[in-house]
Design a protein around this motif. Sequence first.
Motif, mmCIF file in Angstrom:
data_model
loop_
_atom_site.group_PDB
_atom_site.id
_atom_site.type_symbol
_atom_site.label_atom_id
_atom_site.label_comp_id
_atom_site.label_asym_id
_atom_site.label_seq_id
_atom_site.Cartn_x
_atom_site.Cartn_y
_atom_site.Cartn_z
ATOM 1 N N ARG A 1 36.922 55.400 -66.591
ATOM 2 C CA ARG A 1 36.023 54.579 -67.404
ATOM 3 C C ARG A 1 35.045 55.429 -68.214
ATOM 4 N N GLN A 2 34.754 56.628 -67.737
ATOM 5 C CA GLN A 2 33.910 57.539 -68.518
ATOM 6 C C GLN A 2 34.828 58.570 -69.167
ATOM 7 N N MET A 3 35.064 58.368 -70.453
ATOM 8 C CA MET A 3 35.988 59.237 -71.175
ATOM 9 C C MET A 3 35.322 60.533 -71.629
ATOM 10 N N HIS A 4 33.998 60.458 -71.875
ATOM 11 C CA HIS A 4 33.274 61.652 -72.315
ATOM 12 C C HIS A 4 31.784 61.468 -72.032
ATOM 13 N N PRO A 5 31.122 62.456 -71.411
ATOM 14 C CA PRO A 5 31.670 63.692 -70.868
ATOM 15 C C PRO A 5 32.669 63.394 -69.747
ATOM 16 N N PHE A 6 33.739 64.157 -69.682
ATOM 17 C CA PHE A 6 34.818 63.855 -68.761
ATOM 18 C C PHE A 6 34.382 64.140 -67.322
ATOM 19 N N PRO A 7 34.575 63.177 -66.409
ATOM 20 C CA PRO A 7 34.100 63.327 -65.020
ATOM 21 C C PRO A 7 35.058 64.139 -64.154
ATOM 22 N N ASN A 8 35.171 65.428 -64.452
ATOM 23 C CA ASN A 8 36.119 66.305 -63.743
ATOM 24 C C ASN A 8 35.974 66.206 -62.230
ATOM 25 N N ASP A 9 34.731 66.241 -61.764
ATOM 26 C CA ASP A 9 34.475 66.302 -60.326
ATOM 27 C C ASP A 9 34.947 65.049 -59.603
ATOM 28 N N LEU A 10 34.968 63.908 -60.294
ATOM 29 C CA LEU A 10 35.389 62.661 -59.664
ATOM 30 C C LEU A 10 36.908 62.485 -59.686
#
Length: 578
Positions: free
Chosen positions: A509-518
Amino acid sequence: MISQLSWKIGGQQGEGVESTDRIFSTALNRLGYYLYGYRHFSSRIKGGHTNNKIRISTKPIRAISDDLDILVAFDQESVDLNAKELRAGGVIVADAKFNPTVPEGVSAQLFAVPITAIAEELGTSLMKNMVASGASWALLGLPMEVFNQAVQEEFGRKGAAVVEKNIEAVKRGGDFVLAQAGGPLEAFKLEEADGKQKLFMIGNEAMGLGSIAAGCRLMSAYPITPASEVMEYLIKKLPKFGGTVIQTEDEIAAVTMAIGANYGGVRTMTASAGPGLSLMMEAIGLSGMTETPLVIIDTQRGGPSTGLPTKQEQSDINALIYGTHGEIPKVVIAPSTIEECFYDMIEAFNIAETYQVPVIVATDLQLSLGKQSCEQLDYDRIAIERGKLVTEELEPREDNKLFPRYAFTEDGISPRVLPGAKHGIHHVTGVEHDQEGRPSESAVNRRKMMDKRLGKLSQLRITDAVKADGPSEPADLLVVSMGSTGGTINEAQARLAQEGIATKHITVRQMHPFPNDLIEPYLQRAKQVVVLENNATGQLANLIKQNVGYHDKIVNLLKYDGTPFLPSEIYNACKELN
């Protein structure tokens, strides 16, 4: 009795297909059924085949069905194009005027009803949509008084005589088909719904309502499919809250007006689609450089250029993230349900003001225009957050210095004042500037300002930035998606689970900033990852590879023919990989 049913009406655009669908689904909603609709329509005002499909269920649903139970057709083209979806024993209700025939290989019961003739007997062929809907409603054996109430709501403003004529059209259509069928069809009798009141709306309406709840009081926009309904909704609703909608001459004017109004302290938004978004790119950069809040809705459709303006696609992701020249902080949110369309708009306005950045809420055509049941909204969840907006009286500055609108701070977010605030005067310019807004080409200042702006969002995580469903324990197969595809994936998951194939599903759902950690933990635990999206180049998959890795695990499942995914398509693809 059955727990769900799929109904479709088809004809030429401008022939009353949309109003028939609207009244039919409104009546079903009054009875408490869960509904999920899909509109197939041409990119012209009148003419060209169009159809509306509604899935009706006693349980929550978020996907169109693979098959079809009842088809209502105003012409033979509608029969020829859609009859293949009918399940064995399905029903066609068609206008006897064109001598309808069932295509070869289709096992369906045909009811030829003099739809146009009955309407003309009542005074006008325009009422044939009411005859048709009355016929299909009668076959289901549903209470006629509920349908008549929906007709009253639709035509009440035109006077009692018009309402009575349309109710009579409904009755005659129903009476005729029941005489043919010998009564309601037992095979299509729906289980009773829960009767609970539900909202029934498209994503565009939910985003419009969410904007009002967020405190938006001005929308500046230019009409474009499939975003126009946001504007049309707010034209009716915003004045009731002291707001207004301005139709500008183009998208460039729309976005710059929104920036100016936000600078003045009024929560303002605009909405568009791919072509309009392209025109807004320079101004989005202005919002980022001047650190002025901005909220934009992008309703994705088939591209490039004019492309497929009335068809499904999810191909704007790269443009949303990388479209502006230079480098600015920006947030891109992608709701996946009607409820999220509402709540995400509130969060978008809060993020825009808290971080002083442009925020883009990206839907797709199916989510924007597909009408769906929605649980009652929780208005207690609404909170307005305006960030570092200075509202108290300012002290005079020493040596007549200007207000440090772009002051360097630990979190990178500077204090913000509204125009006219005493002792709050400062420069605003699109060129690089110092802390008071004066143009500056200093290399040292440039680096500090860039770091300040780009560092603001390093820890941002929206509500449910990555949403997971499926078994609580890890599964070998992970399906990753965005936007409206989630409900379709869930149905495919349920079918796979019945065969002992466990899958996990996450919606980004969060395209940017990309939630790498999740996202990374889900990819790490899976043996194989299917990234499902409506575009030709795998834009979401590429984002994952770029930001998280795991290239060797990722398989693309792409569809870019203008139609949404069906549950069977996802089921078959996942089963092949197992």
